[in-house]
Enzyme design. Sequence first.
Site, PDB file in Angstrom:
ATOM      1  N   ASP A   8       7.930 100.539 -61.864  1.00 54.25           N
ATOM      2  CA  ASP A   8       9.248 100.346 -63.002  1.00 54.25           C
ATOM      3  C   ASP A   8       9.335 101.281 -64.236  1.00 54.25           C
ATOM      4  OD1 ASP A   8      10.843  99.123 -64.803  1.00 54.25           O
ATOM      5  OD2 ASP A   8       9.585  97.286 -64.694  1.00 54.25           O
ATOM      6  N   LYS A  26      19.170 102.311 -71.033  1.00 56.34           N
ATOM      7  CA  LYS A  26      17.893 102.666 -71.945  1.00 56.34           C
ATOM      8  C   LYS A  26      17.778 104.097 -72.027  1.00 56.34           C
ATOM      9  CE  LYS A  26      15.457  98.322 -70.488  1.00 56.34           C
ATOM     10  NZ  LYS A  26      15.625  97.385 -71.483  1.00 56.34           N
ATOM     11  N   HIS A  66       7.233  93.382 -67.331  1.00 54.94           N
ATOM     12  CA  HIS A  66       8.402  92.718 -67.692  1.00 54.94           C
ATOM     13  C   HIS A  66       8.707  91.747 -66.601  1.00 54.94           C
ATOM     14  CE1 HIS A  66      12.756  92.198 -68.315  1.00 54.94           C
ATOM     15  NE2 HIS A  66      12.600  92.722 -69.562  1.00 54.94           N
ATOM     16  N   CYS A  99      10.462  89.526 -72.885  1.00 54.97           N
ATOM     17  CA  CYS A  99      10.350  89.034 -71.368  1.00 54.97           C
ATOM     18  C   CYS A  99       9.094  89.441 -70.612  1.00 54.97           C
ATOM     19  CB  CYS A  99      11.792  89.835 -70.873  1.00 54.97           C
ATOM     20  SG  CYS A  99      13.242  89.110 -71.319  1.00 54.97           S
ATOM     21  N   GLN A 133      11.072 101.899 -68.978  1.00 62.81           N
ATOM     22  CA  GLN A 133      10.624 102.391 -70.335  1.00 62.81           C
ATOM     23  C   GLN A 133      10.019 103.780 -70.268  1.00 62.81           C
ATOM     24  OE1 GLN A 133      11.735 100.805 -72.952  1.00 62.81           O
ATOM     25  NE2 GLN A 133      11.734  98.792 -72.274  1.00 62.81           N
TER      26      GLN A 133
HETATM   27  N1  7TS Z   1      11.415  96.696 -66.798  1.00 63.60           N
HETATM   28  C1  7TS Z   1      10.885  96.985 -68.099  1.00 63.60           C
HETATM   29  C2  7TS Z   1       9.714  97.492 -68.317  1.00 63.60           C
HETATM   30  C3  7TS Z   1      11.722  96.533 -68.873  1.00 63.60           C
HETATM   31  O1  7TS Z   1      11.594  96.962 -70.304  1.00 63.60           O
HETATM   32  C4  7TS Z   1      13.018  96.038 -68.840  1.00 63.60           C
HETATM   33  C5  7TS Z   1      14.101  95.547 -70.052  1.00 63.60           C
HETATM   34  C6  7TS Z   1      13.344  95.814 -67.477  1.00 63.60           C
HETATM   35  C7  7TS Z   1      12.636  96.068 -66.568  1.00 63.60           C
HETATM   36  C8  7TS Z   1      14.736  95.410 -67.102  1.00 63.60           C
HETATM   37  O2  7TS Z   1      15.819  96.155 -67.355  1.00 63.60           O
HETATM   38  P1  7TS Z   1      17.470  95.634 -67.161  1.00 63.60           P
HETATM   39  O3  7TS Z   1      18.132  96.727 -67.808  1.00 63.60           O
HETATM   40  O4  7TS Z   1      17.390  95.500 -65.586  1.00 63.60           O
HETATM   41  O5  7TS Z   1      17.317  94.382 -67.937  1.00 63.60           O
HETATM   42  N2  7TS Z   1      13.497  95.601 -71.300  1.00 63.60           N
HETATM   43  C9  7TS Z   1      14.014  94.979 -72.456  1.00 63.60           C
HETATM   44  C10 7TS Z   1      13.172  94.908 -73.557  1.00 63.60           C
HETATM   45  O6  7TS Z   1      12.050  95.223 -73.627  1.00 63.60           O
HETATM   46  N3  7TS Z   1      14.085  94.388 -74.526  1.00 63.60           N
HETATM   47  O7  7TS Z   1      15.334  94.016 -73.822  1.00 63.60           O
HETATM   48  C11 7TS Z   1      15.195  94.390 -72.770  1.00 63.60           C
END
Ligand code: 7TS
Length: 422
Positions: free
Chosen positions: A216, A242, A139, A380, A219
């Site tokens: 990371d 999430k 990401h 992203c 997910q």
């Molecule tokens: N890393 C991964 C693997 C992600 O899927 C996401 C967000 C992030 C980092 C960042 O997370 P945040 O909560 O700090 O924004 N992924 C997604 C997505 O797949 N669709 O919207 C956000």
Amino acid sequence: MAVHVANEKRRDTPAAGPLDPARLRADFPILAATVRGNPLVYLDNAATTQKPRAVIDAIARYYTEYNANVHRGVHYLSQIATQAYDEARRKAAAFLGATVDCEVIFTRGATESINLVAHSYGRQRVLPGDEILITGMEHHSNIVPWQILCKETGATLRVVPVDDDGNLVMEEFDRLLNEHTRLVAVTHVSNALGTVNPIRDIAARAHAVGAAVLVDGAQSAPHMPVNVRELGCDFFVCSGHKMYGPTGIGLLYGRAELLDAMPPYQSGGDMILSVTFEKTIYGRLPSKFEAGTPHIEGAVGLAAALDYLNAVGLGAIAAYERSLLRYAESALRVVPGLRLMGAPRKRAGVIAFTMDAAHPHDISQVLDEAGVAIRAGHHCAQPVMQRFGVPASARASFALYNTREDVDALVQALHEVNRIFA
Ligand code: 7TS
């Protein structure tokens, strides 16, 4: 009247046992919604999950019963709020398998957690000539902070390639890993492909050359049991929103020894032991990394979400979602002109696809008319899109409350896409 949160009897949480999605759905008020006259089919869980009543109620209770700032007042409400905040950290530490509570830092989310490590650990440890190793399926949150760090320090960013099935090419990982590698930053589960990466293996190989490992887990944490010690990582990041928790709160796990030696990321109130105009002595972990009034209701809500996840059981969630993914993979294969993106050896949470007949944005618009929420775009993760030669994909992502009926509704709406565009 304020409640004693630490000893509060937990309500609204399901009993442990085999996962029964029909029963769990009743815990999520929003799932009863209709969208454009159709029952909501929510398949955008990788972007954010819906919230169970237990989380919504915990946040409401915080504001109706014990709202106060933490670590500051000696008064009753402040003590109760502080207990709740500390209890949330204890639950998060237990959830991730940390050795001690202070190895868990509350952040705004996975993105801020990665930025904290890049700024603090990165700027302290990374020198010209060093290398940061990431993968081709990260990401943007796990790419851009390392790019900036490399630019500032004179280090080099190296990228482990992804094969046609969406797996990491581990021979290339071995080739790229060397004594200059200072840090390996890798996603546990790809948000664009669903690939589950072999973290234990990666961490062991990285440590053998003296590199630190950041995982990371944005997910993975909602979908499978996570234990940072079993994974063998030095840092692990994830986002509360999430994981059925509120937005604006996330976790950074770091090995105490590393966090202890790292300089502060942000500074101000709450992160100090003493301040004079000549000298400031920083606070101990975890306060050193939590400047300012924290996201108290976020921590309270996240604690309720972790209770909920534990009560359902991460093992049961993983098994249920695996069978749902298998069902979805075969159901999607019968849609004419649909191509699944990647066929990773191990997949969690996510299925992405393209269709001959329509652009992903058109697909998601037709699906939206039917009440089916998916995500279309580059998620992203532009480099992985480039790797697969597409500007965008359509992505269905699953949660513990999704059912085979949801998948059937998705497939039916995809046939409608073909009827309209083919
Ligand atoms: N890393 C991964 C693997 C992600 O899927 C996401 C967000 C992030 C980092 C960042 O997370 P945040 O909560 O700090 O924004 N992924 C997604 C997505 O797949 N669709 O919207 C956000």
